[in-house]
Every structure is written in C-alpha cells, then in structure tokens.
Design a protein around this motif. Sequence first.
Motif, PDB file in Angstrom:
ATOM      1  N   ASN A  28       0.841  -1.193   0.000  1.00  0.00           N
ATOM      2  CA  ASN A  28       0.000   0.000   0.000  1.00  0.00           C
ATOM      3  C   ASN A  28       0.876   1.243   0.000  1.00  0.00           C
ATOM      4  O   ASN A  28       1.970   1.240   0.566  1.00  0.00           O
ATOM      5  N   TYR A  29       0.409   2.313  -0.628  1.00  0.00           N
ATOM      6  CA  TYR A  29       1.193   3.543  -0.714  1.00  0.00           C
ATOM      7  C   TYR A  29       1.459   4.176   0.653  1.00  0.00           C
ATOM      8  O   TYR A  29       2.469   4.806   0.880  1.00  0.00           O
ATOM      9  N   SER A  30       0.517   4.037   1.567  1.00  0.00           N
ATOM     10  CA  SER A  30       0.539   4.787   2.826  1.00  0.00           C
ATOM     11  C   SER A  30       1.215   4.015   3.957  1.00  0.00           C
ATOM     12  O   SER A  30       0.834   2.882   4.259  1.00  0.00           O
ATOM     13  N   TYR A  31       2.197   4.652   4.602  1.00  0.00           N
ATOM     14  CA  TYR A  31       2.816   4.046   5.782  1.00  0.00           C
ATOM     15  C   TYR A  31       1.781   3.905   6.895  1.00  0.00           C
ATOM     16  O   TYR A  31       1.728   2.878   7.587  1.00  0.00           O
ATOM     17  N   LYS A  32       0.946   4.935   7.070  1.00  0.00           N
ATOM     18  CA  LYS A  32      -0.061   4.917   8.121  1.00  0.00           C
ATOM     19  C   LYS A  32      -1.024   3.748   7.942  1.00  0.00           C
ATOM     20  O   LYS A  32      -1.314   3.011   8.894  1.00  0.00           O
TER      21      LYS A  32
ATOM     22  N   SER B   6      10.866  -4.682  -9.169  1.00  0.00           N
ATOM     23  CA  SER B   6      10.559  -3.615 -10.128  1.00  0.00           C
ATOM     24  C   SER B   6      10.807  -2.251  -9.512  1.00  0.00           C
ATOM     25  O   SER B   6      10.826  -2.091  -8.290  1.00  0.00           O
ATOM     26  N   TRP B   7      10.963  -1.257 -10.374  1.00  0.00           N
ATOM     27  CA  TRP B   7      11.193   0.109  -9.900  1.00  0.00           C
ATOM     28  C   TRP B   7      10.085   0.566  -8.965  1.00  0.00           C
ATOM     29  O   TRP B   7      10.347   1.178  -7.936  1.00  0.00           O
ATOM     30  N   ILE B   8       8.844   0.264  -9.336  1.00  0.00           N
ATOM     31  CA  ILE B   8       7.734   0.823  -8.554  1.00  0.00           C
ATOM     32  C   ILE B   8       7.624   0.168  -7.179  1.00  0.00           C
ATOM     33  O   ILE B   8       7.407   0.846  -6.177  1.00  0.00           O
ATOM     34  N   ASP B   9       7.817  -1.157  -7.111  1.00  0.00           N
ATOM     35  CA  ASP B   9       7.765  -1.814  -5.802  1.00  0.00           C
ATOM     36  C   ASP B   9       8.914  -1.360  -4.911  1.00  0.00           C
ATOM     37  O   ASP B   9       8.747  -1.178  -3.704  1.00  0.00           O
ATOM     38  N   ARG B  10      10.089  -1.176  -5.504  1.00  0.00           N
ATOM     39  CA  ARG B  10      11.234  -0.700  -4.712  1.00  0.00           C
ATOM     40  C   ARG B  10      10.975   0.703  -4.178  1.00  0.00           C
ATOM     41  O   ARG B  10      11.325   1.027  -3.037  1.00  0.00           O
ATOM     42  N   ALA B  11      10.360   1.541  -5.012  1.00  0.00           N
ATOM     43  CA  ALA B  11      10.069   2.913  -4.583  1.00  0.00           C
ATOM     44  C   ALA B  11       9.029   2.944  -3.468  1.00  0.00           C
ATOM     45  O   ALA B  11       9.154   3.708  -2.503  1.00  0.00           O
ATOM     46  N   ILE B  12       7.998   2.111  -3.585  1.00  0.00           N
ATOM     47  CA  ILE B  12       6.964   2.055  -2.539  1.00  0.00           C
ATOM     48  C   ILE B  12       7.566   1.544  -1.234  1.00  0.00           C
ATOM     49  O   ILE B  12       7.332   2.108  -0.166  1.00  0.00           O
ATOM     50  N   LYS B  13       8.340   0.474  -1.322  1.00  0.00           N
ATOM     51  CA  LYS B  13       8.948  -0.110  -0.127  1.00  0.00           C
ATOM     52  C   LYS B  13       9.893   0.882   0.543  1.00  0.00           C
ATOM     53  O   LYS B  13       9.952   0.971   1.782  1.00  0.00           O
ATOM     54  N   LYS B  14      10.637   1.653  -0.243  1.00  0.00           N
ATOM     55  CA  LYS B  14      11.548   2.659   0.310  1.00  0.00           C
ATOM     56  C   LYS B  14      10.761   3.717   1.075  1.00  0.00           C
ATOM     57  O   LYS B  14      11.139   4.124   2.175  1.00  0.00           O
ATOM     58  N   ALA B  15       9.636   4.166   0.503  1.00  0.00           N
ATOM     59  CA  ALA B  15       8.800   5.170   1.173  1.00  0.00           C
ATOM     60  C   ALA B  15       8.271   4.626   2.496  1.00  0.00           C
ATOM     61  O   ALA B  15       8.297   5.313   3.523  1.00  0.00           O
ATOM     62  N   LEU B  16       7.808   3.386   2.498  1.00  0.00           N
ATOM     63  CA  LEU B  16       7.263   2.794   3.719  1.00  0.00           C
ATOM     64  C   LEU B  16       8.349   2.633   4.788  1.00  0.00           C
ATOM     65  O   LEU B  16       8.094   2.861   5.968  1.00  0.00           O
ATOM     66  N   SER B  17       9.554   2.251   4.367  1.00  0.00           N
ATOM     67  CA  SER B  17      10.638   2.082   5.336  1.00  0.00           C
ATOM     68  C   SER B  17      11.049   3.404   5.964  1.00  0.00           C
ATOM     69  O   SER B  17      11.568   3.439   7.079  1.00  0.00           O
ATOM     70  N   GLU B  18      10.776   4.503   5.235  1.00  0.00           N
ATOM     71  CA  GLU B  18      11.074   5.851   5.745  1.00  0.00           C
ATOM     72  C   GLU B  18       9.854   6.474   6.426  1.00  0.00           C
ATOM     73  O   GLU B  18       9.848   7.666   6.737  1.00  0.00           O
TER      74      GLU B  18
ATOM     75  N   ARG C  85       6.842   7.186   5.313  1.00  0.00           N
ATOM     76  CA  ARG C  85       6.146   8.218   4.539  1.00  0.00           C
ATOM     77  C   ARG C  85       5.285   7.564   3.464  1.00  0.00           C
ATOM     78  O   ARG C  85       5.344   6.354   3.260  1.00  0.00           O
ATOM     79  N   THR C  86       4.480   8.380   2.802  1.00  0.00           N
ATOM     80  CA  THR C  86       3.577   7.887   1.769  1.00  0.00           C
ATOM     81  C   THR C  86       4.231   7.987   0.396  1.00  0.00           C
ATOM     82  O   THR C  86       4.879   8.987   0.080  1.00  0.00           O
ATOM     83  N   PHE C  87       4.072   6.951  -0.414  1.00  0.00           N
ATOM     84  CA  PHE C  87       4.608   6.944  -1.771  1.00  0.00           C
ATOM     85  C   PHE C  87       3.912   7.999  -2.619  1.00  0.00           C
ATOM     86  O   PHE C  87       2.692   8.126  -2.593  1.00  0.00           O
ATOM     87  N   ASN C  88       4.694   8.761  -3.379  1.00  0.00           N
ATOM     88  CA  ASN C  88       4.167   9.851  -4.188  1.00  0.00           C
ATOM     89  C   ASN C  88       4.237   9.476  -5.668  1.00  0.00           C
ATOM     90  O   ASN C  88       5.323   9.336  -6.231  1.00  0.00           O
ATOM     91  N   GLU C  89       3.063   9.305  -6.294  1.00  0.00           N
ATOM     92  CA  GLU C  89       3.013   8.913  -7.702  1.00  0.00           C
ATOM     93  C   GLU C  89       3.646   9.955  -8.616  1.00  0.00           C
ATOM     94  O   GLU C  89       4.367   9.616  -9.559  1.00  0.00           O
ATOM     95  N   SER C  90       3.400  11.228  -8.345  1.00  0.00           N
ATOM     96  CA  SER C  90       3.901  12.290  -9.213  1.00  0.00           C
ATOM     97  C   SER C  90       5.426  12.322  -9.237  1.00  0.00           C
ATOM     98  O   SER C  90       6.043  12.502 -10.292  1.00  0.00           O
TER      99      SER C  90
END
Length: 401
Positions: free
Chosen positions: A341-345, A373-385, A387-392
């Motif tokens: 999910n995009y949201s850490y919360k 994949s790039w997108i899963d890595r980006a989402i996982k990085k946001a969650l580990s930090e 924060r919420t993943f930003n599509e833009s």
Amino acid sequence: MEFDDAQRVALNKLYSGCILCGDVGSGKSRTSLAYYFTKECGGSFEPSYIPMKNPKDLYIITTAKKRDGKEWEEEMVPFKISSYDIKVVVDSWNNIGKYTDVHDSVFIFDEQRLVGSGAWVKAFYKITKKNQNHWLLLSATPGDTWSDYIPVFVANGFFKNKTEFNDKHAVFDRFSKFPRIKKWVDESVLIRFRDSILVDIEVKKKTIRIQKDISVPYDEELFKKTMKERWNYFDNEPITDAAQLCYTLRKIVNLNENRIETVKQLIEEHKKVIIFYNFDYELEMLRQLAYKIKITKAEWNGHKHEPLPDGESWIYLVQYTAGAEGWNCITTDTIIFYSLNYSYKTTAQSAGRIDRRNTPYTYLYYYYLKTNSWIDRAIKKALSEKRTFNESRFYVKHKTA
C-alpha cells in the motif's frame, strides 16, 4: 478492570485538546474513557469504583466498523456509563456534521481523520469551539508532516487558521504547478506545540513481530515496454498521467501466478491467514485461489462486510482502505500483504490488526510480497522511511525511462 501502568501514566498527563498516541492495541479507547470518567466527570475506578459526580453527555466519533461492531460500548462496561442519565452517542466520521450544534459535552475523536480543510475539519472546528476544554483525539500515527497537525493546532488556539500557519511556517515551491511545500521554517515552535499536546501510551509489548519480504517474479519485458512507450496494454490506450502509469505498472507486477502460488504456500504453512490487498483484480485472483484449494473464505471490502471466519483453516481477504482499522483479531498470528500500500499509516494500522494486548501468540508473522521492479522498490523505500509513496514524483523521476 484491566488498566496497566502505561495507561495510568498516560491518563495522568491527559488534558483537553491532547492527542492520545499509541500503537494499535495499546489501549487508547479505555484510557480515553478513563479520562472522561475521572477528569471530566469526577468519578474514580481505582482502587474502588466511585460514581461520577458531574456526568456529562459523551460523543465518540470513530470508524464505521467500530461503531457497527459496538467496540466502544464494550469498553464502557467497566465504567458503568450506561447507568447514568446522560446521552452517549457513538457515530462514524461520515456523520460528524450532525453534531456541530452540540455543546457542553465531551467529545472523543477516534482514529484521527483530520487532514486538509474539508467538511470534516470544518465540523471539527465548530465542535471543539462549542465544547472547549472537553475533547480528545486518539491516533496510532498522528502525523507524517506538519500539515497533518494544522487542525489540532488551530483547535488548540496555537494559530487562527490554516493560512496563518502556512504564512509563519511553510515555504512553497514557486515553480511547482500545484501547491507544494518546499520546506518548513521555525520548526522549533512547531515541535514545542506538538510535544505539548502529544501523550504517548508506552506499552511494553509481549509480542515479537517477524517481518519477511518475499520476492516474487513479474513480467519485466512488459514492464519496461510500458515505461518506455507509456501505453496501457490492458485497455489498449495511451497513459497520460502519473496515476495511470502507476496503476498500470502495479497491475503488471501484481497479476502474476507466481504471487498466487506464494500465497498458497504460506496458507499451507500457517493455516489461518489475513490477506490485505489493494485492487479488485487481486481480490478476484484470491477468490479463485480459495475456491481451488477449498478453504473457508470471508471478505471485508467495499462490497462485503463479513466477520472473521471460524475453524482450523481459513483466509480473510481485507481491502486496505476498507479494513485497515477499527477491528482486531486474536485467532491468527499471520498477515500476508499481497501487494504494497502507498501509505505508511495504512500499512502500520493493517499490521496492528493482530498485534493486540490479549493475543495468545508471542510471535506474529508478516509477509510482504514484492517484486524487484522500480515501482515496488520505490513504494517499499517510502514505507521504510515512514512516509507515503508519491506517484507524481515517481512519474517525474522515470519520465525518460
């Protein structure tokens, strides 16, 4: 009544306008009712029960699931609140506007929903103004950014409104096409305000979380082709914006039989499993799996509101947005996050569904299915930090991929 030291410490610190903060299952509901019973109404429950001297009407704004499940009513039983000649209302955030004319009452706002400046925030301002010094907020994750604290800061009188807050502390990006805060100034003031209203329940947990990332394959060729050509091969149409690109890429990585096979193996190992998912096409694949392996299945989503299953082996399919909060389960020790999910919360709240004070399990298992994949890595990085993943931002970063 069970009331531990962590709850007592938090209760002693509480006053109107606070955010009572604690992990999912830490006992925020009972602590807030203890605040209402003792500090607002003059009662006592330790070492012995002493009735309220000045009973007040109580309004609890919570999730629809908690309201319908009567969880708050259960928490009220030890305080004997139903024996008093007062009005007690438990309702959902969707109906908060119905109570803007209520005054001289106590409000408990459960599962913080106050973001931005929409109808709920406006109703919150009216309620807190008419019931000054008689309200609390409860939250497991009170704020990811300073903007999340604006409604509570304004309600406490730290700022007149959102405009004053932004004028004093926000610096906006002049070159952004949409309002975007570039940085914050005078954060020491904001930290002081936040620390003055945050009251934590610091619970020593008996549970141990075992979190495992499980790598699953995906169609790399189609993924790269989609990134390069910006074309949706599912619907045979061009991709025009960030949301469409991310949705299409996620569909590519999530629609893979190997992912379903991994879920099957985990079910065979753990027998009783909660599975969180994002999209309807994922739900359909999980339904087919349940039918194929002949396992008991129940769902909680925008279409169905079924209770947890019983028995020796079952799966409970929960859509993140519909079921990340407001319920709990102590009959399993396992959650599978079928897709991220995009949201850490939201992710944190989902994980908390099985991490309860009264769970019989010591070890809790969390499986996060993801690709390389790039997108899963980006989402996982946001969650580990946290924060919420930003599509833009993802879209801009990979625009020329």
